[in-house]
Design a protein around this motif. Structure first.
Motif, short mmCIF file in Angstrom:
data_model
loop_
_atom_site.label_atom_id
_atom_site.label_comp_id
_atom_site.label_asym_id
_atom_site.label_seq_id
_atom_site.Cartn_x
_atom_site.Cartn_y
_atom_site.Cartn_z
N TYR A 170 0.84 -1.20 0.00
CA TYR A 170 0.00 0.00 0.00
C TYR A 170 0.88 1.26 0.00
O TYR A 170 0.66 2.18 -0.79
N VAL A 221 -9.01 1.15 1.22
CA VAL A 221 -8.81 1.30 2.66
C VAL A 221 -10.02 1.96 3.31
O VAL A 221 -10.49 1.54 4.38
N VAL A 262 -6.92 8.34 2.92
CA VAL A 262 -7.63 7.53 3.92
C VAL A 262 -8.81 8.27 4.52
O VAL A 262 -9.46 7.77 5.44
#
Length: 274
Positions: free
Chosen positions: A64, A83, A150
């Motif tokens: 990632y 995510v 995120v």
């Protein structure tokens, strides 16, 4: 049509920092540090079988980070969406109050982000990669783009060394050595290994884990009930520097994400020259 160089590009500090294989130590350091937040570690323990899934989990995390740093913009955004989808459905309970909380609580996401990027850049400096104070500030500012993936608002994310120091100062009253933190730290230090590699792998990993732990800030080592001595910092820096020399002397092959990034960078350079 210009070549997509991703979120950062070849002139970024992020590309310079993450080129170093010794940053595996930084990833492990971040995990030791993250475990000191009671809600963060509870979220991991209550939502994953990390004892059985530790090695694949570490590889997925490394992949990632590599994708975010060196992938195309589309690849980085896709990884971020994945995510966010996972986090969106996860909940955990506070180990003290029993209160339910979301894994994607911005306060927790900031803690995880800051511990990761601070671990990367501080380890890079200890390895003498050649980062100035201005480079460090630029790295933190660049990494707010990764924080956005995120679900964080970049404006709320520390974007300089001074802001990171202030973030740590403000959050330290929330940190504690819980039973779960001790359990995770022990697991990180002595994880299970396949029988065929345990004889050689376990001593080697113990050395790596010890070095990663020694790289923690002094206040974090004290929370783990271990001395936060300046001599430990010196020894850790020498260990990282030595490991960097050894690793860089090995015939380590670059991963496909990095190789593809270099190909795109060369293509972009050709487009500019033309």
């Amino acid at each position: 049509m210009s070549t997509d160089l991703g979120l950062f590009g070849p002139d970024s500090v992020s590309w310079r920092v993450h080129r170093e294989p010794v940053l595996w130590l930084a990833g492990l350091r971040a995990l030791y540090l993250q475990a000191l937040h009671p809600r963060a570690v509870a979220g991991v323990v209550q939502n994953s079988d990390f004892r059985r899934d530790c090695w694949p989990r570490l590889m997925r995390t490394a992949e990632y980070v590599g994708t975010v740093v060196y992938g195309t913009t589309e690849q980085a955004e896709k990884a971020g969406r994945r995510v966010r989808r996972i986090h969106d459905r996860l909940r955990a309970h506070d180990p003290v109050t029993g209160e339910e909380f979301r894994i994607d609580d911005p306060h927790l996401l900031r803690w995880v982000h800051v511990t990761e990027v601070e671990s990367f850049v501080s380890t890079a400096r200890r390895a003498r990669i050649g980062l100035t104070d201005a480079d460090v500030d630029r790295y933190y500012a660049e990494q707010t783009r990764a924080a956005a993936l995120v679900g964080l608002d970049p404006a709320t994310v520390p974007a300089s060394a001074a802001e990171v120091d202030e973030f740590y100062r403000s959050i330290r009253p929330e940190l504690a050595l819980t039973a779960e933190a001790r359990d995770v730290a022990r697991f990180l230090t002595v994880p299970p290994m396949p029988g065929r590699v345990v004889a050689l792998g376990r001593p080697a990993w113990l050395g790596v884990a010890t070095a990663a732990f020694a790289l923690l800030p002094r206040w974090a080592r004290r929370l783990y009930r271990l001395p936060g001595l300046p001599t430990t910092d010196v020894a850790a820096s020498l260990t990282v520097l030595g490991l960097r020399g050894v690793i860089n002397a090995l015939p380590v092959r670059d991963g496909p994400i990095y190789r593809e990034a270099m190909r795109r960078a060369e293509q972009a350079h050709g487009e500019v020259a033309a």
